[in-house]
Scaffold this active site. Structure first.
Site, PDB file in Angstrom:
ATOM      1  N   HIS A 133      81.236  45.844  40.733  1.00  0.00           N
ATOM      2  CA  HIS A 133      79.848  46.053  40.349  1.00  0.00           C
ATOM      3  C   HIS A 133      79.617  47.551  40.177  1.00  0.00           C
ATOM      4  O   HIS A 133      80.231  48.363  40.864  1.00  0.00           O
ATOM      5  CB  HIS A 133      78.908  45.496  41.425  1.00  0.00           C
ATOM      6  CG  HIS A 133      78.868  44.012  41.453  1.00  0.00           C
ATOM      7  ND1 HIS A 133      78.491  43.276  40.370  1.00  0.00           N
ATOM      8  CD2 HIS A 133      79.164  43.124  42.425  1.00  0.00           C
ATOM      9  CE1 HIS A 133      78.541  41.985  40.686  1.00  0.00           C
ATOM     10  NE2 HIS A 133      78.955  41.883  41.918  1.00  0.00           N
ATOM     11  N   ARG A 388      84.556  33.955  37.341  1.00  0.00           N
ATOM     12  CA  ARG A 388      83.142  33.609  37.461  1.00  0.00           C
ATOM     13  C   ARG A 388      82.519  33.530  36.073  1.00  0.00           C
ATOM     14  O   ARG A 388      82.770  34.368  35.219  1.00  0.00           O
ATOM     15  CB  ARG A 388      82.377  34.635  38.303  1.00  0.00           C
ATOM     16  CG  ARG A 388      80.898  34.223  38.488  1.00  0.00           C
ATOM     17  CD  ARG A 388      80.181  35.065  39.520  1.00  0.00           C
ATOM     18  NE  ARG A 388      79.801  36.368  39.017  1.00  0.00           N
ATOM     19  CZ  ARG A 388      78.580  36.915  39.172  1.00  0.00           C
ATOM     20  NH1 ARG A 388      77.631  36.246  39.804  1.00  0.00           N
ATOM     21  NH2 ARG A 388      78.317  38.112  38.714  1.00  0.00           N
ATOM     22  N   GLU A 498      71.811  30.958  44.036  1.00  0.00           N
ATOM     23  CA  GLU A 498      71.310  32.332  43.996  1.00  0.00           C
ATOM     24  C   GLU A 498      69.818  32.470  44.248  1.00  0.00           C
ATOM     25  O   GLU A 498      69.400  33.310  45.034  1.00  0.00           O
ATOM     26  CB  GLU A 498      71.657  32.955  42.643  1.00  0.00           C
ATOM     27  CG  GLU A 498      73.154  33.035  42.407  1.00  0.00           C
ATOM     28  CD  GLU A 498      73.489  33.706  41.094  1.00  0.00           C
ATOM     29  OE1 GLU A 498      73.403  34.942  41.036  1.00  0.00           O
ATOM     30  OE2 GLU A 498      73.837  33.001  40.136  1.00  0.00           O
ATOM     31  N   ASP A 535      70.298  38.044  44.073  1.00  0.00           N
ATOM     32  CA  ASP A 535      69.242  37.460  43.254  1.00  0.00           C
ATOM     33  C   ASP A 535      68.186  36.737  44.085  1.00  0.00           C
ATOM     34  O   ASP A 535      67.031  36.660  43.679  1.00  0.00           O
ATOM     35  CB  ASP A 535      69.855  36.522  42.213  1.00  0.00           C
ATOM     36  CG  ASP A 535      70.466  37.304  41.051  1.00  0.00           C
ATOM     37  OD1 ASP A 535      69.702  37.823  40.231  1.00  0.00           O
ATOM     38  OD2 ASP A 535      71.691  37.421  40.999  1.00  0.00           O
ATOM     39  N   ARG A 573      77.459  39.490  49.183  1.00  0.00           N
ATOM     40  CA  ARG A 573      76.640  40.590  49.690  1.00  0.00           C
ATOM     41  C   ARG A 573      76.890  41.849  48.880  1.00  0.00           C
ATOM     42  O   ARG A 573      77.964  42.073  48.342  1.00  0.00           O
ATOM     43  CB  ARG A 573      77.002  40.898  51.154  1.00  0.00           C
ATOM     44  CG  ARG A 573      76.716  39.781  52.137  1.00  0.00           C
ATOM     45  CD  ARG A 573      77.095  40.248  53.537  1.00  0.00           C
ATOM     46  NE  ARG A 573      76.937  39.201  54.535  1.00  0.00           N
ATOM     47  CZ  ARG A 573      75.801  38.935  55.166  1.00  0.00           C
ATOM     48  NH1 ARG A 573      74.724  39.615  54.871  1.00  0.00           N
ATOM     49  NH2 ARG A 573      75.746  37.993  56.074  1.00  0.00           N
ATOM     50  N   ARG A 705      69.757  43.177  36.406  1.00  0.00           N
ATOM     51  CA  ARG A 705      70.687  42.800  37.465  1.00  0.00           C
ATOM     52  C   ARG A 705      70.210  43.388  38.798  1.00  0.00           C
ATOM     53  O   ARG A 705      69.538  44.413  38.838  1.00  0.00           O
ATOM     54  CB  ARG A 705      72.088  43.295  37.140  1.00  0.00           C
ATOM     55  CG  ARG A 705      72.710  42.525  35.997  1.00  0.00           C
ATOM     56  CD  ARG A 705      74.184  42.827  35.872  1.00  0.00           C
ATOM     57  NE  ARG A 705      74.768  41.960  34.856  1.00  0.00           N
ATOM     58  CZ  ARG A 705      75.132  40.701  35.071  1.00  0.00           C
ATOM     59  NH1 ARG A 705      74.963  40.172  36.259  1.00  0.00           N
ATOM     60  NH2 ARG A 705      75.654  39.986  34.096  1.00  0.00           N
TER      61      ARG A 705
END
Length: 872
Positions: A133, A388, A498, A535, A573, A705
């Protein structure tokens, strides 16, 4: 009251700052050095409330040219990097109680039977999933320099050096700081998914490769001595997986070809690392006698160990070179590669057993044992790649297919009809995909990804995660697509729940899945479920999301127990509390009882990977923290919440959700205020990670995001998502008759609740209403400034209330190290915030492109992120 700052640490920070100053002076002259020093002193005074100093800084920045602002930004961003390195090295060198020793002390005073510990040790499964990320703001080339610098500091502080040796190290430090100053701190282009994957491989090579066997050795010694529980040779309590090159949700740059390339590059890196191990081993194991089995396998060579290990080493070399040729379209036959775990492990075990059986156990249990443990942990694939994808993409495939076949549109069917179709096709022996069908580009990409999975070894993969899963059909659809691609092994498919609604419905959806006979047969008694922290918090606020996550896990654990299924919960997390981030030990002990029986799987991402695993000593300690906390949670589980605790949490969570959504969702002025008061839109220009900052380029906050959402609020020090509406809900409960006694009991006896308050305490130490107000004054239209004023009032009321609940007079009283950390950064962060405000104002007013101003903006964003220590 300020925490006393350690003298050695401050001396190191000053010394590094002085060397940076010399570097700046050498390039820009003494006038610039004096200006930087003046700004630093004014920054310290301003951070302590001196308004005159703040006005002087603002006035200075308003008069500087764009190029000068860039220089100031670079200087203070570098100061913060150096302060971080000094602190990281200092903390790693300080004597502290070993987490395994702490666990032993806790267990000694209990009636725990040895068998209970043995069972817990056997069940210990830690799967750390490295993700890319976009929170790692520091370039890889700079990370290398900073790592070298930290090693120099460790040598200076760890050894009694003579003046000559110390001078040599200081010269090396000076060179490294000079290199860093003359290196572009901001990437010129975004990293590709392959770049991100290579960065993950480097973390393994440079740190975890040494840390894992050391961790296992210390764990073995501890538990052998304390509990007479030696670790089996094949014990693998920790594994590593990755999303880098496999996470395609919202990232168009992660394609089937990229996934295949990343899998091959991981094998290539593993082959090289094991080649290096084997090269050393075959040089050392020169003994001439072995067991009959070994001698026969070695063809009665006079140096049997060397003979066997040399053959394996040569095959690893062929694997490395063959993959390199294959990737570059220069041939390369997989038949000559090491293609299975057995090919790697069996020769090592044969040598190990022979050494033990011939009385050479001391040799067997040295470097050879380390390599065997690496082989079990990392294997020939180095780590396991997760895949994913968003549930909509799978539905899109089936929609196009059913329309082509003339049987309707899958998207318009009811859930019952979808399940009926999917189960019928899953049980069918005929192919579903027509030969002449030409699907759209997006659909073909999904099919190509499934084909790549089917063509590779199952040992190279972790699990398949479905984002925004909400129905059983979301899971069955993936299994049908994998089956159609020709996969011949049951790849675990994990729904990712989520939003708050999805979390609340998770047990119901999973129960329906487990009631399907075909599905029960497919999963072979093991189910993975991913819990989304990011989320859900963005959807409902920190309090409602945290309670929703807890209850969802409780219900899923009870469901799995009733069905006889082993459940592994996968925790998505982030590094911040707004994304579920908690210190590892506290996070694990705040889990619901029984939630760790099936193992502990968690994402580690961005800059938190470097802070936890960037150096072998840090990685070893982090692994011990995880292991000790999980064993403690299994053997001494936290209490289940009492009925009155649940009732109060239900009330506060509902109120907290209402508070949060009333601001974020329902107030039409929120989005304009958010975009004016933070650098949210400017963040999109920062080339942090390969993934776009929004799922939909033309979307609003709802499509943003979770990472840039958190990142933006950290930049202006309001840190809004982590606390908005939380303490207001607690106050509401108290004002409406809740007894203070119940809250005190929850803080004292319930780790889940206490941990959340402790994390809010940390957030409030990082929040700064004074700095946030400066952003508003300069950047927010007057008609919207009331919005920020109201938020800061709630922030200050929330801070006061949490101090009262936790019986503190200021933030971080129970974490003096954390308080010291923020104090060290304050003088360097203050100028960067004021500089960023000036830059934002100029950027928003500029006409046309201004590369200098854009770069200065990115430097300021990155510098503040470094100073805050967690960006998203």
């Amino acid at each position: 009251m300020s925490a006393p700052i350690d003298h050695q640490l401050m001396e190191t920070v000053r010394e590094l700052g002085s060397i940076l100053g010399e570097t700046i002076e050498a390039q820009l002259g003494k006038t610039w050095l004096d200006r930087i020093e003046t700004i630093r002193k004014q920054g310290r005074s301003s951070s302590q409330g001196d308004e005159q100093a703040r006005h002087e800084l603002q006035s200075l920045f308003s008069e500087l040219e764009d190029t000068d602002l860039l220089t100031v930004g670079r200087a203070f961003a570098q100061f913060l990097n150096l302060a971080n390195i000094a602190e990281q090295e200092f903390n790693s060198s300080q004597p502290s109680e070993d987490p395994l020793d702490q666990l032993s002390s806790k267990l000694k005073g209990t009636s725990m039977a040895g068998r209970s510990f043995q069972q817990a040790l056997a069940q210990l499964r830690i799967d750390l999933v490295l993700t890319a990320h976009p929170t790692e703001v520091t370039r890889r080339t700079l990370i290398h320099k900073y790592s070298e610098l930290a090693n120099c500091l460790a040598t200076i502080h760890g050894y009694d050096l003579n003046s000559e040796d110390r001078a040599k190290l200081l010269k090396r430090i000076s060179a490294l700081i000079c290199q860093a100053w003359h290196t572009e701190e901001i990437r010129s282009v975004r990293p590709t998914p392959v770049d991100e994957a290579q960065w993950g491989f480097s973390v393994i090579e440079n740190s975890l490769w040494d840390a894992v066997p050391q961790f296992l050795r210390e764990m073995d010694d501890k538990f052998r001595a304390e509990f007479d529980q030696p670790m089996p040779l094949d014990a693998c309590p920790v594994r590593f997986s990755s999303w880098m090159g496999g996470d395609r949700d919202g990232n168009p740059f992660v394609t089937a070809k990229v996934t295949e390339q990343v899998l091959l590059l991981a094998r290539k890196r593993a082959a090289r690392l094991f080649f290096n191990d084997l090269n050393k081993l075959q040089a050392e194991l020169s003994m001439s006698h072995g067991t009959p089995a070994l001698m026969e396998a070695a063809e009665h060579h006079r140096e049997p160990y060397r003979h066997i290990l040399r053959k394996l080493r040569d095959k690893l070399e062929a694997t490395h070179d063959g993959i390199d040729a294959f990737i570059n379209d220069q041939g390369g036959s997989p038949a000559t590669w090491v293609n299975s775990q057995a090919e790697l492990i069996e020769p090592l075990l044969l040598c190990y057993q022979s050494l033990v059986d011939t009385g050479l156990a001391s040799i067997a249990n040295a470097e050879l044992l380390d390599t065997i443990r690496r082989a079990h942990c990392f294997g020939i694939h180095l780590l396991k790649l997760d895949v994913r994808q968003h549930s909509e993409r799978h539905s899109q495939v089936l929609s196009e297919l059913t329309r082509y076949l003339g049987i309707g549109d899958y998207l318009s069917w009811s859930e019952e009809d979808k399940q009926s179709f999917l189960l019928r096709e899953l049980s069918s022996r005929r192919p579903l995909l027509p030969r002449k069908w030409q699907p759209s580009k997006e659909v073909q990409e999904v099919l190509d990804t499934c084909a790549v999975i089917a063509s590779q070894s199952k040992d190279g993969f972790g699990i398949y995660i479905i984002s925004m899963a909400s129905q059983p059909s979301d899971v069955l659809a993936v299994q049908l697509l994998l089956q159609e691609a020709g996969i011949n092994w049951p790849m675990p498919v994990a729904p990712l729940f989520e939003t708050l609604d999805d979390l609340n419905n998770a047990a119901d959806v999973t129960g329906k899945l487990l009631d399907i006979d075909w599905y029960r047969g497919y999963i072979q008694g093991r189910q993975y479920i991913m819990i989304g922290y990011s989320d859900s918090a963005k959807d409902a606020g920190a309090l409602a999301a945290g309670w929703g996550q807890y209850q969802s896990q409780e219900q899923l654990v009870a469901l799995a127990d009733s069905k006889g299924i082993e459940l592994t919960l996968f925790h998505g997390r982030g590094g911040t509390i707004g994304r579920g981030g908690l210190p590892a030990h506290a996070a694990i002990l705040s889990q619901p009882p029984g939630s760790l029986k099936g193992g502990f799987r968690v994402t580690e991402q961005g800059e938190t990977i470097r802070y936890k695993f960037g150096m072998p000593a840090l990685a070893n300690r982090s692994l011990k923290l995880y292991a000790s906390a999980i064993l403690e949670a299994m053997l001494l589980p936290p209490p289940a919440p009492k009925a009155e605790w649940r009732n109060l949490m239900n009330e506060m969570a509902a109120q907290g959700c209402d508070n949060y959504r009333a601001v974020v969702r329902e107030d039409a002025n929120f989005v304009p205020y958010f975009r004016a008061a933070t650098p949210e839109e400017e963040l999109g220009k920062l080339p942090l990670g390969s993934r776009p900052s929004k799922r939909k380029p033309d979307g609003g906050v709802e499509s943003l995001r979770a990472i840039p959402w958190i990142f933006a609020w950290a930049q202006n020090r309001l840190v809004l998502p982590s606390w908005l509406g939380v303490m207001k809900a607690v106050k509401y409960a108290l004002d409406n008759g809740t007894q203070q006694k119940i809250l005190d009991e929850m803080i004292s006896d319930w780790p889940f609740f206490k941990t959340r308050l402790s994390m809010l305490d940390m957030v409030f130490a990082k929040a700064d209403a004074r700095i946030s107000a400066e952003y508003d004054k300069r950047l927010v239209p007057e008609s919207l400034q009331y919005f920020g004023k109201a938020l800061r009032e709630e922030l200050e009321q929330s801070q006061a209330m949490i101090f009262k609940l936790m019986k503190q007079s200021s933030a971080l009283e129970q974490d003096p190290q954390g308080k010291e950390s923020m104090q060290i950064r304050a003088a360097y962060l203050e100028p960067l915030h004021l500089l960023q405000i000036e830059l934002l104002d100029r950027v928003r007013k500029q006409q046309g492109e201004n590369p200098t101003l854009e770069r200065a903006m990115m430097v300021a964003i990155a510098g503040i992120a470094v100073g805050m220590r967690n960006t998203g």
